[in-house]
Design an enzyme around this catalytic site. Structure first.
Site, PDB file in Angstrom:
ATOM      1  N   SER A 184      -5.415   3.012  -4.370  1.00 47.82           N
ATOM      2  CA  SER A 184      -5.229   4.398  -3.950  1.00 47.82           C
ATOM      3  C   SER A 184      -6.349   5.285  -4.494  1.00 47.82           C
ATOM      4  O   SER A 184      -7.523   5.053  -4.198  1.00 47.82           O
ATOM      5  CB  SER A 184      -3.847   4.884  -4.375  1.00 47.82           C
TER       6      SER A 184
ATOM      7  N   ASP B  33       1.729   1.727   5.412  1.00 50.50           N
ATOM      8  CA  ASP B  33       1.456   2.618   4.284  1.00 50.50           C
ATOM      9  C   ASP B  33       1.662   4.052   4.738  1.00 50.50           C
ATOM     10  O   ASP B  33       0.942   4.550   5.605  1.00 50.50           O
ATOM     11  CB  ASP B  33       0.008   2.401   3.799  1.00 50.50           C
TER      12      ASP B  33
ATOM     13  N   HIS C 272       2.771   1.485   0.479  1.00 47.64           N
ATOM     14  CA  HIS C 272       1.647   1.872  -0.364  1.00 47.64           C
ATOM     15  C   HIS C 272       1.706   1.195  -1.731  1.00 47.64           C
ATOM     16  O   HIS C 272       0.666   0.868  -2.308  1.00 47.64           O
ATOM     17  CB  HIS C 272       1.628   3.392  -0.532  1.00 47.64           C
TER      18      HIS C 272
END
Length: 275
Positions: free
Chosen positions: A97, A226, A255
């Protein structure tokens, strides 16, 4: 506690496991988490003979909470100072991320002389924000909503965001209250100002030029469900720039796949490293 002090006087906390002569893997965490998000990977890969390292980004976790310099450039420079202070070479960089943006900007600013391979996991590059040049990005209102939720009631927001983060709003999902509580715990360890600044850093930073400097083996791994970093503006766009990258898509994955698909992820990352 292991810490380094950066050139601007910020103390950065890090974990350092496994044999000191093992090939180093540095794991960079997502927003608003800490090095603890990588605990399972730190232990698993240390058990495979690697030296495993994860740090708390400035203003997150056990690192200093600073008013200024909560930017992607500074995150990358902090990572560079950690690598240089520990004199690490032949490093494998793995970023999830926001951490994927951090390692990408590191390569853009510091090159790959010390880096062997890189893994971008559910990562934010090339650009999350919708612009005229990036019409598949997310509108600014999405990130304004994250800012408002974090500012107005950070504690409740960090509980609420775990539902889409881990795909717990999908049919058949098995909710882990332990994972949700640990996300909240890590988020609440950080500083509000730095976390707000980080939202701008991960959403508005354009990593296209950084990606063009990738000249080492690259894994781009993403879940196609996601809900936090949609795959179209991230992984699928990244591999158009880093044409030699290996793309691995987890069908239906969320995610937080490093935890919800932990064993599969560990095996796939190990396979990429050893390939």
């Amino acid at each position: 506690m292991n810490t380094i002090t950066t050139k601007d006087g910020t103390h950065i906390f890090y974990k350092d496991l496994g044999p000191r002569d093992g090939q180093p893997i540095i794991f960079s965490h997502g927003w608003p988490l800490t090095a603890d998000a990588w605990d399972a990977q730190l232990v698993f890969f240390a058990g495979q003979g690697f030296r495993t390292i994860a740090h708390d980004r400035r203003s997150h976790g056990r690192s200093d909470q600073v008013w200024d310099n909560n930017t992607m450039d500074q995150y990358a420079d902090d990572l560079a100072e950690l690598i240089e202070r520990l004199d690490l070479r032949d490093v494998i960089l793995v970023g999830h991320s926001t951490g994927g943006g951090e390692v990408t900007r590191y390569i853009g600013r510091h090159g790959t002389a010390r880096v062997a391979k890189v893994g971008l996991i559910g990562a934010v590059p090339p650009l999350m924000l919708k612009t005229e040049a990036n019409p598949i990005g997310l509108p600014i209102e999405v990130f304004d909503g994250i800012r408002k939720g974090t500012f107005d009631n950070r504690s409740q927001y960090f509980k609420d965001i775990t539902i889409p983060f881990y795909g717990y709003n999908r049919e058949g999902a098995v909710i882990s209250e332990g994972i949700r509580e640990d996300f909240w715990r890590q988020g609440m360890m950080g500083g509000l100002k730095g976390q707000l600044d980080s939202i701008r850093a991960f959403s508005e930073s354009d990593f296209s030029e950084d990606l063009r400097k990738f000249d080492i083996p690259t894994l781009v791994l993403h879940g196609d469900d996601d809900q936090i970093v949609p795959i179209g503006a991230s992984a699928l766009s990244t591999v158009k720039i880093v044409k030699h990258a290996v793309l691995k898509v987890y069908e239906g994955a969320d995610h937080g796949l490093t935890q919800t698909h932990q064993d599969r992820f560990n095996a796939d990352l190990l396979g990429f490293i050893k390939a």
